[in-house]
Write an enzyme that holds these catalytic residues in place. Sequence first.
Site, mmCIF file in Angstrom:
data_model
loop_
_atom_site.group_PDB
_atom_site.id
_atom_site.type_symbol
_atom_site.label_atom_id
_atom_site.label_comp_id
_atom_site.label_asym_id
_atom_site.label_seq_id
_atom_site.Cartn_x
_atom_site.Cartn_y
_atom_site.Cartn_z
ATOM 1 N N ASP A 294 10.363 8.446 31.299
ATOM 2 C CA ASP A 294 10.584 6.965 31.134
ATOM 3 C C ASP A 294 9.107 6.796 30.593
ATOM 4 O O ASP A 294 8.213 7.700 30.543
ATOM 5 C CB ASP A 294 10.650 6.134 32.572
ATOM 6 C CG ASP A 294 10.569 4.745 32.287
ATOM 7 O OD1 ASP A 294 11.016 4.316 31.273
ATOM 8 O OD2 ASP A 294 10.482 3.979 33.408
ATOM 9 N N HIS A 295 8.876 6.013 30.333
ATOM 10 C CA HIS A 295 7.474 5.097 29.591
ATOM 11 C C HIS A 295 6.867 4.073 30.818
ATOM 12 O O HIS A 295 7.603 3.223 31.249
ATOM 13 C CB HIS A 295 7.581 4.471 28.174
ATOM 14 C CG HIS A 295 7.970 5.311 27.229
ATOM 15 N ND1 HIS A 295 8.711 4.696 26.277
ATOM 16 C CD2 HIS A 295 7.287 6.451 26.869
ATOM 17 C CE1 HIS A 295 8.833 5.858 25.099
ATOM 18 N NE2 HIS A 295 8.032 6.877 25.744
ATOM 19 N N PHE A 467 10.888 0.228 31.239
ATOM 20 C CA PHE A 467 12.584 0.255 31.106
ATOM 21 C C PHE A 467 13.184 1.187 30.137
ATOM 22 O O PHE A 467 14.096 0.643 29.519
ATOM 23 C CB PHE A 467 13.300 -0.983 31.228
ATOM 24 C CG PHE A 467 12.529 -1.952 32.222
ATOM 25 C CD1 PHE A 467 12.106 -1.664 33.652
ATOM 26 C CD2 PHE A 467 12.034 -3.281 31.912
ATOM 27 C CE1 PHE A 467 11.614 -2.141 34.294
ATOM 28 C CE2 PHE A 467 11.310 -4.025 32.888
ATOM 29 C CZ PHE A 467 11.187 -3.659 34.144
ATOM 30 N N HIS A 468 12.601 2.426 30.001
ATOM 31 C CA HIS A 468 13.096 3.494 29.046
ATOM 32 C C HIS A 468 13.490 4.744 29.684
ATOM 33 O O HIS A 468 12.982 5.680 29.126
ATOM 34 C CB HIS A 468 11.826 3.753 27.949
ATOM 35 C CG HIS A 468 11.541 2.379 27.130
ATOM 36 N ND1 HIS A 468 10.229 2.456 26.412
ATOM 37 C CD2 HIS A 468 12.045 1.368 26.942
ATOM 38 C CE1 HIS A 468 10.002 1.538 25.966
ATOM 39 N NE2 HIS A 468 11.228 0.661 26.351
ATOM 40 N N PRO A 469 14.424 4.727 30.570
ATOM 41 C CA PRO A 469 14.962 6.049 31.127
ATOM 42 C C PRO A 469 15.747 6.691 30.325
ATOM 43 O O PRO A 469 16.556 6.101 29.496
ATOM 44 C CB PRO A 469 15.710 5.502 32.211
ATOM 45 C CG PRO A 469 16.279 3.947 32.117
ATOM 46 C CD PRO A 469 15.108 3.459 31.338
#
Length: 532
Positions: A294-295, A467-469
């Site tokens: 994630d980020h 919110f970049h899984p």
Amino acid sequence: MTNTKSADFVIIGSGSAGAALAYRLGESGKYSVLVLEYGGSDLGPFIQMPAALSYPMNMKRYDWGFKTQPEPHLGGRRLVTPRGKVVGGSSSINGMVYVRGNAGDYDHWARMGATGWDYASVLPYFKRMETWHGGQSDWRGNDGPVHVTRGPRDNPLHSAFVKAGAEMGFPLTQDYNGEHQEGFGPMEQTVWKGRRWSTANAYIRPALKRRNCKLLRCFVRKVLIENGSAIGVEVERKGRIEIIHARREVVISASSINSPKILMLSGIGPAAHLAKHGIPVLADRGGVGQNLQDHLELYIQQASLKPITLYRYWNLISKARIGAEWLFQKTGLGTSNQFESAAFLRSGAADYPDIQFHFIPIAVRYDGKIAAEGHGFQAHVGPMRSKSRGAVTLASSDPNVAPNIRFNYMSHDDDWAEFRHCIRLTRQIFGQKAFAEFAGTEIQPGKYLQSDSELDGFIRQHAESAFHPCGTARMGQRDDPMAVVDPACKVIGVERLRLADSSIFPRITNGNLNAPSIMVGEKAADHILEDV
């Protein structure tokens, strides 16, 4: 249990990749396509109005409501992990920021075993999928389903942010999705004619106008596999268990959280973990659920000396006016996500950018909470290529139970040094001459936090997911024991089953993930059609 429906291709999920798949697989009219989606309609104003982006990702109606397990390196905090539970999936609840990623990301994928996914190979799909409204460019598409635009950038703080970057000696870029990602410049968004241009609008609605594509509301329990081959999907619908048959293939596009969960419930995953939950092992794939990435980002907030920020609209009367103008005319502040300026920068000896900035002329959080100080502005900033890795695992063999999610954020020493650099770099940007007439006191972290240990404490308490899984069903060569899908998106060890969404990313891309996820759906569709 009843047999109710069948199609040539059964797609699990109508999100960024699944929608593109549905559109492309049914495009010729030769094959029937059935999309399985648990969520409801995306037509509400909270989704369609770009400026309302903080609402849908915080609404049970549209979000699966996932949370991480206590994150050991973030003081035991449980972070929210929004995933779209609605037609269009997460493209219907995201921030609408459009970033392809860097060419170096895809060349790295190819070196990791994702043959044919280097940048030269994926660029035609990025061009095919988009209609770019920024002028003629050999790097951009002009007749695809995804409309890509830019906000008006009429707030003077946007130009101050870009000027500050130039004053520090950083390059400027007119198109970070084109030839040069590195630098300060305008940010792009999936907004068209004042509306969120999700994959529901871009792909699903046009696909459903064809007679050979249908969407079925249901809850997917597992993929049905017989003699090593996927034959269909077991779903729950209206309180009954039903079987959906796939005459050709099943494609899982259910997100990097739900896709590995469905694989494991279907008997595909780490053998010991499946056995622990009493699930018969049909394909022992140790990489299922692993490699979760994630980020993380921080909100660096500065008070504004001038009352020119969006805070002046943060009241019920102004919100009502903006909403009414958007509803009746599709104009005004409601038509932008307000992320209108960006930067992609390199730290240290990085060979290509590894820091991303989103700039916004208000001090506010994704959950809609504004800074108590009133007028302010902020940069969302974070490292792009953390070395930390987590996992999605089953909490139960019951399909209705959410999986365990642990990103293991900040578990690598480099993460801390990278984040401290991001904070100090942002302070330098806000300290430039371009911001002299605007920049007041530092709201967050606050000027009294200066030492490494003080900044580490702030990071531990305030770092949030962007919110970049991704990465939980990594793509690689078939002899790679941790690869889950091969470069044609085929699930290794099972016939007639593919997976296409952000789960397959070998490593997270440089920026927001919506555009790369759509690209995966576009490219996977071609791989499927090559085999039929």
